[in-house]
Scaffold this motif. Structure first.
Motif, PDB file in Angstrom:
ATOM      1  N   TRP A   4      15.159  14.230  -5.874  1.00 54.63           N
ATOM      2  CA  TRP A   4      15.747  15.452  -5.330  1.00 54.63           C
ATOM      3  C   TRP A   4      16.018  16.473  -6.428  1.00 54.63           C
ATOM      4  CZ3 TRP A   4      16.449  17.454  -0.600  1.00 54.63           C
ATOM      5  CH2 TRP A   4      16.275  16.611   0.500  1.00 54.63           C
ATOM      6  N   TYR A   5      16.478  15.985  -7.540  1.00 56.45           N
ATOM      7  CA  TYR A   5      16.754  16.896  -8.666  1.00 56.45           C
ATOM      8  C   TYR A   5      15.470  17.586  -9.129  1.00 56.45           C
ATOM      9  CZ  TYR A   5      17.876  18.491 -13.394  1.00 56.45           C
ATOM     10  OH  TYR A   5      18.031  19.249 -14.525  1.00 56.45           O
ATOM     11  N   MET A   6      14.382  16.816  -9.243  1.00 53.71           N
ATOM     12  CA  MET A   6      13.101  17.392  -9.664  1.00 53.71           C
ATOM     13  C   MET A   6      12.587  18.394  -8.623  1.00 53.71           C
ATOM     14  SD  MET A   6      12.608  16.090 -12.606  1.00 53.71           S
ATOM     15  CE  MET A   6      10.923  16.595 -12.920  1.00 53.71           C
ATOM     16  N   LEU A   7      12.814  18.085  -7.356  1.00 55.70           N
ATOM     17  CA  LEU A   7      12.417  19.013  -6.294  1.00 55.70           C
ATOM     18  C   LEU A   7      13.181  20.330  -6.414  1.00 55.70           C
ATOM     19  CD1 LEU A   7      11.040  19.803  -3.633  1.00 55.70           C
ATOM     20  CD2 LEU A   7      12.875  18.570  -2.428  1.00 55.70           C
ATOM     21  N   GLN A  37      25.770  16.351  -0.685  1.00 52.60           N
ATOM     22  CA  GLN A  37      26.277  15.503   0.386  1.00 52.60           C
ATOM     23  C   GLN A  37      25.815  14.054   0.226  1.00 52.60           C
ATOM     24  OE1 GLN A  37      25.019  17.299   4.058  1.00 52.60           O
ATOM     25  NE2 GLN A  37      26.368  19.102   3.809  1.00 52.60           N
ATOM     26  N   LYS A  38      24.559  13.896  -0.200  1.00 49.24           N
ATOM     27  CA  LYS A  38      23.982  12.554  -0.283  1.00 49.24           C
ATOM     28  C   LYS A  38      24.363  11.826  -1.569  1.00 49.24           C
ATOM     29  CE  LYS A  38      19.847  13.285   2.578  1.00 49.24           C
ATOM     30  NZ  LYS A  38      20.049  12.144   3.495  1.00 49.24           N
ATOM     31  N   PHE A  39      24.495  12.594  -2.663  1.00 52.65           N
ATOM     32  CA  PHE A  39      24.685  11.958  -3.971  1.00 52.65           C
ATOM     33  C   PHE A  39      25.915  12.560  -4.656  1.00 52.65           C
ATOM     34  CE2 PHE A  39      20.128  12.354  -3.037  1.00 52.65           C
ATOM     35  CZ  PHE A  39      19.779  11.002  -2.929  1.00 52.65           C
ATOM     36  N   SER A  58       0.824  -1.201   0.000  1.00 52.29           N
ATOM     37  CA  SER A  58       0.000   0.000   0.000  1.00 52.29           C
ATOM     38  C   SER A  58       0.859   1.253   0.000  1.00 52.29           C
ATOM     39  CB  SER A  58      -0.914  -0.025   1.230  1.00 52.29           C
ATOM     40  OG  SER A  58      -1.677   1.157   1.297  1.00 52.29           O
ATOM     41  N   SER A  59       1.971   1.220   0.784  1.00 53.73           N
ATOM     42  CA  SER A  59       2.861   2.380   0.850  1.00 53.73           C
ATOM     43  C   SER A  59       3.537   2.629  -0.489  1.00 53.73           C
ATOM     44  CB  SER A  59       3.912   2.150   1.943  1.00 53.73           C
ATOM     45  OG  SER A  59       4.831   3.206   1.968  1.00 53.73           O
ATOM     46  N   ASN A  60       3.964   1.548  -1.104  1.00 54.58           N
ATOM     47  CA  ASN A  60       4.602   1.710  -2.406  1.00 54.58           C
ATOM     48  C   ASN A  60       3.632   2.286  -3.421  1.00 54.58           C
ATOM     49  OD1 ASN A  60       7.041   0.722  -1.498  1.00 54.58           O
ATOM     50  ND2 ASN A  60       6.589  -1.405  -2.081  1.00 54.58           N
ATOM     51  N   ALA A  61       2.422   1.884  -3.343  1.00 56.15           N
ATOM     52  CA  ALA A  61       1.413   2.422  -4.259  1.00 56.15           C
ATOM     53  C   ALA A  61       1.188   3.896  -3.993  1.00 56.15           C
ATOM     54  CB  ALA A  61       0.107   1.640  -4.103  1.00 56.15           C
ATOM     55  N   SER A  62       1.195   4.285  -2.693  1.00 59.70           N
ATOM     56  CA  SER A  62       1.003   5.692  -2.339  1.00 59.70           C
ATOM     57  C   SER A  62       2.182   6.536  -2.808  1.00 59.70           C
ATOM     58  CB  SER A  62       0.819   5.804  -0.825  1.00 59.70           C
ATOM     59  OG  SER A  62       0.695   7.149  -0.438  1.00 59.70           O
ATOM     60  N   ASP A  63       3.406   6.042  -2.582  1.00 54.09           N
ATOM     61  CA  ASP A  63       4.593   6.773  -3.017  1.00 54.09           C
ATOM     62  C   ASP A  63       4.602   6.938  -4.523  1.00 54.09           C
ATOM     63  OD1 ASP A  63       5.340   6.880  -0.402  1.00 54.09           O
ATOM     64  OD2 ASP A  63       6.820   5.246  -0.542  1.00 54.09           O
ATOM     65  N   SER A  64       4.205   5.908  -5.192  1.00 51.45           N
ATOM     66  CA  SER A  64       4.157   5.984  -6.648  1.00 51.45           C
ATOM     67  C   SER A  64       3.151   7.016  -7.107  1.00 51.45           C
ATOM     68  CB  SER A  64       3.807   4.598  -7.217  1.00 51.45           C
ATOM     69  OG  SER A  64       3.724   4.652  -8.635  1.00 51.45           O
ATOM     70  N   LYS A  79       7.129  15.713  -0.404  1.00 51.54           N
ATOM     71  CA  LYS A  79       6.498  14.579   0.273  1.00 51.54           C
ATOM     72  C   LYS A  79       7.169  13.274  -0.117  1.00 51.54           C
ATOM     73  CE  LYS A  79       1.974  12.398   0.938  1.00 51.54           C
ATOM     74  NZ  LYS A  79       0.536  12.453   0.564  1.00 51.54           N
ATOM     75  N   ALA A  80       7.570  13.177  -1.371  1.00 51.55           N
ATOM     76  CA  ALA A  80       8.204  11.942  -1.840  1.00 51.55           C
ATOM     77  C   ALA A  80       9.569  11.741  -1.196  1.00 51.55           C
ATOM     78  CB  ALA A  80       8.339  11.971  -3.357  1.00 51.55           C
ATOM     79  N   VAL A  81      10.386  12.806  -1.095  1.00 52.12           N
ATOM     80  CA  VAL A  81      11.729  12.647  -0.520  1.00 52.12           C
ATOM     81  C   VAL A  81      11.673  12.488   0.992  1.00 52.12           C
ATOM     82  CG1 VAL A  81      12.791  13.971  -2.377  1.00 52.12           C
ATOM     83  CG2 VAL A  81      12.086  15.146  -0.286  1.00 52.12           C
ATOM     84  N   ALA A  82      10.549  12.823   1.607  1.00 52.87           N
ATOM     85  CA  ALA A  82      10.415  12.680   3.058  1.00 52.87           C
ATOM     86  C   ALA A  82      10.201  11.232   3.468  1.00 52.87           C
ATOM     87  CB  ALA A  82       9.270  13.544   3.569  1.00 52.87           C
ATOM     88  N   VAL A  83       9.782  10.371   2.534  1.00 52.27           N
ATOM     89  CA  VAL A  83       9.510   8.963   2.833  1.00 52.27           C
ATOM     90  C   VAL A  83      10.775   8.150   2.595  1.00 52.27           C
ATOM     91  CG1 VAL A  83       8.125   6.948   2.242  1.00 52.27           C
ATOM     92  CG2 VAL A  83       7.102   9.240   2.167  1.00 52.27           C
ATOM     93  N   SER A  84      11.172   7.414   3.615  1.00 57.38           N
ATOM     94  CA  SER A  84      12.363   6.572   3.479  1.00 57.38           C
ATOM     95  C   SER A  84      12.110   5.479   2.448  1.00 57.38           C
ATOM     96  CB  SER A  84      12.719   5.945   4.826  1.00 57.38           C
ATOM     97  OG  SER A  84      11.644   5.125   5.275  1.00 57.38           O
ATOM     98  N   GLY A  85      13.064   5.294   1.636  1.00 65.93           N
ATOM     99  CA  GLY A  85      12.935   4.294   0.596  1.00 65.93           C
ATOM    100  C   GLY A  85      12.548   4.908  -0.736  1.00 65.93           C
ATOM    101  N   GLY A  86      11.939   6.101  -0.684  1.00 64.94           N
ATOM    102  CA  GLY A  86      11.561   6.739  -1.931  1.00 64.94           C
ATOM    103  C   GLY A  86      12.514   7.834  -2.321  1.00 64.94           C
ATOM    104  N   VAL A  87      13.615   7.966  -1.560  1.00 66.19           N
ATOM    105  CA  VAL A  87      14.577   9.026  -1.813  1.00 66.19           C
ATOM    106  C   VAL A  87      15.516   8.578  -2.926  1.00 66.19           C
ATOM    107  CG1 VAL A  87      16.383  10.456  -0.846  1.00 66.19           C
ATOM    108  CG2 VAL A  87      14.445   9.773   0.571  1.00 66.19           C
ATOM    109  N   THR A  88      15.487   9.285  -4.024  1.00 66.37           N
ATOM    110  CA  THR A  88      16.414   9.045  -5.126  1.00 66.37           C
ATOM    111  C   THR A  88      16.997  10.373  -5.587  1.00 66.37           C
ATOM    112  OG1 THR A  88      14.693   9.251  -6.817  1.00 66.37           O
ATOM    113  CG2 THR A  88      15.063   7.035  -5.881  1.00 66.37           C
ATOM    114  N   ASP A  89      18.125  10.314  -6.262  1.00 69.59           N
ATOM    115  CA  ASP A  89      18.746  11.530  -6.753  1.00 69.59           C
ATOM    116  C   ASP A  89      17.856  12.241  -7.772  1.00 69.59           C
ATOM    117  OD1 ASP A  89      18.966   9.552  -8.614  1.00 69.59           O
ATOM    118  OD2 ASP A  89      21.023  10.035  -9.193  1.00 69.59           O
TER     119      ASP A  89
END
Length: 326
Positions: free
Chosen positions: A70-73, A95-97, A27-33, A57-67
Motif C-alpha cells: 500500500w505504501y508503494m502504491l 484505517q487498515k494499518f 500458481s497464484s502465489n507465483a502470479s502475485d509475486s 493489482k497486487a493490493v486487490a488480491v486477498s492475501g497479498g495485501v501488506t502495508d
C-alpha cells in the motif's frame, strides 16, 4: 533408474490430481509475486503509471495485501500526481494499518495531497498533527515547509514567513532550506510591490483630484471671462448708443441752428427789425431799471449775449408760429 523416474512422475500427477487447490495456490502465489516484482521494477524505472497498475493489482488480491504494498502504491500515485486517488488510499491505509511503521509517512503524504488539492486548511491540520505526534521525525522540517506553503497559498504571508524562517534557523542543513529562502524573497518582493502599488494608487488619486480641481478652476475662469466679455460688450454697446444719441442730438441742434439762422435771415429780408434795435418791441435794455429798483441784467457780456440769443430765438419762433404768441 528408468523405473524410478516413472514413479516420480506418477507421484506428481497423483498429487496434482488429489490436491488441485494446492496447485492453484502455488500458481497464484507465483502470479502475485510476479506482479509485485513488476511493480517494483516499474517504480525503480520511475514508470509511475505502470507501478500504480501493478501495485493496485497486487493490493486487490486477498492475501497479498501488506502495508508495504500500500505504501508503494501511494508513493507511486504521489509521483504521478494522482492526488485524489492517493488521498483516498491514505485514508484506507490509516484505517487498515494503524500500527504500521509507514504510518507517519502516510500521514505526511496525506497532508501534501490535501495541499495540492487546494484543501489548505485541512492540510495545515493534518501536518500540524504530524509535527505534534512526531517531533523528532526526519520529515519534521518538510512538514513545516508544507504548512508554510498552505499558508502562502492562502495569502497568509506573515504566518508563512515565520515558518520559513524557522526552517532556515532550526534546520539549516535540511533540503527545504533553499525553497524556504526563495519563498521569503518572494514574500519580500510581493511586499515591495504592494507598497509600490499603494503609492501609485494614492499618487494617482491625488493626481486625479488635482486634475479635476484644475479643470474645475479652468471652467470657472472661462465662465468668469465670458461674463466679463459680455459685460464689456454691453458697456461698449451702451457707449455706442450714447455716442449715437449724442451725435444725433448734435445733428439735430445743428439743423435747428441752421433753420433758425435761415429764419432770421428771412425775417430780416422781410423787414423785421433787428432785436438790438431800440425801436424793436423785443428790444431789451439790460441796464434799464426795473420797477423794483434793481438791474435785472448782468454786466457779464457772455450772459448778455446768451440772453440776446434767447430773445432772438423767441422772436423768430413768434414770427414763424404766430398762433403760439400770446
Amino acid at each position: 533408474m528408468k523405473k524410478n523416474k516413472m514413479l516420480l512422475c506418477f507421484s506428481m500427477v497423483l498429487i496434482l490430481t488429489i490436491f488441485p487447490a494446492v496447485s492453484q495456490k502455488v500458481s497464484s502465489n507465483a502470479s502475485d509475486s510476479d506482479t509485485l516484482v513488476s511493480g517494483y521494477e516499474s517504480y525503480r524505472n520511475e514508470d509511475w503509471t505502470s507501478a500504480m497498475f501493478f501495485f493496485r493489482k497486487a493490493v486487490a488480491v486477498s492475501g497479498g495485501v501488506t502495508d508495504e504494498t500500500w505504501y508503494m502504491l501511494i508513493m507511486s500515485e504521489m509521483y504521478a500526481g494522482e492526488y485524489k486517488g492517493a488521498l483516498s488510499d491514505c485514508d484506507t491505509f490509516m484505517q487498515k494499518f494503524s500500527f504500521s511503521m509507514y504510518l507517519p509517512y502516510i500521514q505526511y503524504q496525506k497532508g501534501r495531497c490535501q495541499h495540492f488539492l487546494g484543501q489548505n486548511e485541512s492540510a495545515v491540520l493534518t501536518l500540524s498533527d504530524f509535527c505534534h505526534q512526531y517531533p523528532s521525525h526526519d520529515l519534521y522540517a518538510s512538514a513545516l515547509y508544507w504548512i508554510a506553503e498552505s499558508f502562502y497559498a492562502e495569502y497568509n504571508y506573515n504566518a508563512a514567513r515565520g515558518l520559513y524562517e524557522r526552517i532556515i534557523m532550526d534546520f539549516p542543513r535540511d533540503t527545504k532550506v533553499g525553497a524556504a529562502q526563495y519563498r521569503i524573497d518572494a514574500i519580500d518582493q510581493k511586499s515591495r510591490e504592494e507598497k509600490l502599488l499603494y503609492l501609485l494608487k494614492v499618487t494617482g488619486e491625488e493626481n486625479l483630484a488635482a486634475r479635476e480641481d484644475y479643470e474645475r478652476q479652468l471652467k470657472l475662469f472661462e465662465a468668469e471671462d465670458k461674463i466679463g466679455l459680455q459685460k464689456r460688450l454691453a458697456d461698449a454697446q451702451q457707449r455706442i448708443q450714447e455716442l449715437e444719441t449724442a451725435l444725433n442730438g448734435d445733428k439735430k441742434d445743428g439743423e435747428e441752428n441752421a433753420n433758425a439762422s435761415a429764419l432770421a435771415k428771412k425775417s430780416s429780408d422781410e423787414g423785421v427789425h433787428d432785436i438790438n434795435d431800440p425801436n424793436n418791441p423785443y428790444y431789451y435794455n439790460p441796464y434799464a431799471q426795473n420797477p423794483y429798483g434793481m438791474y435785472p441784467g448782468s454786466l457779464d457780456p457772455e450772459v448778455e449775449a446768451l440772453k440776446r440769443k434767447a430773445r432772438q430765438l423767441q422772436y423768430i419762433l413768434d414770427e414763424r408760429y404766430p398762433e403760439n404768441k400770446k
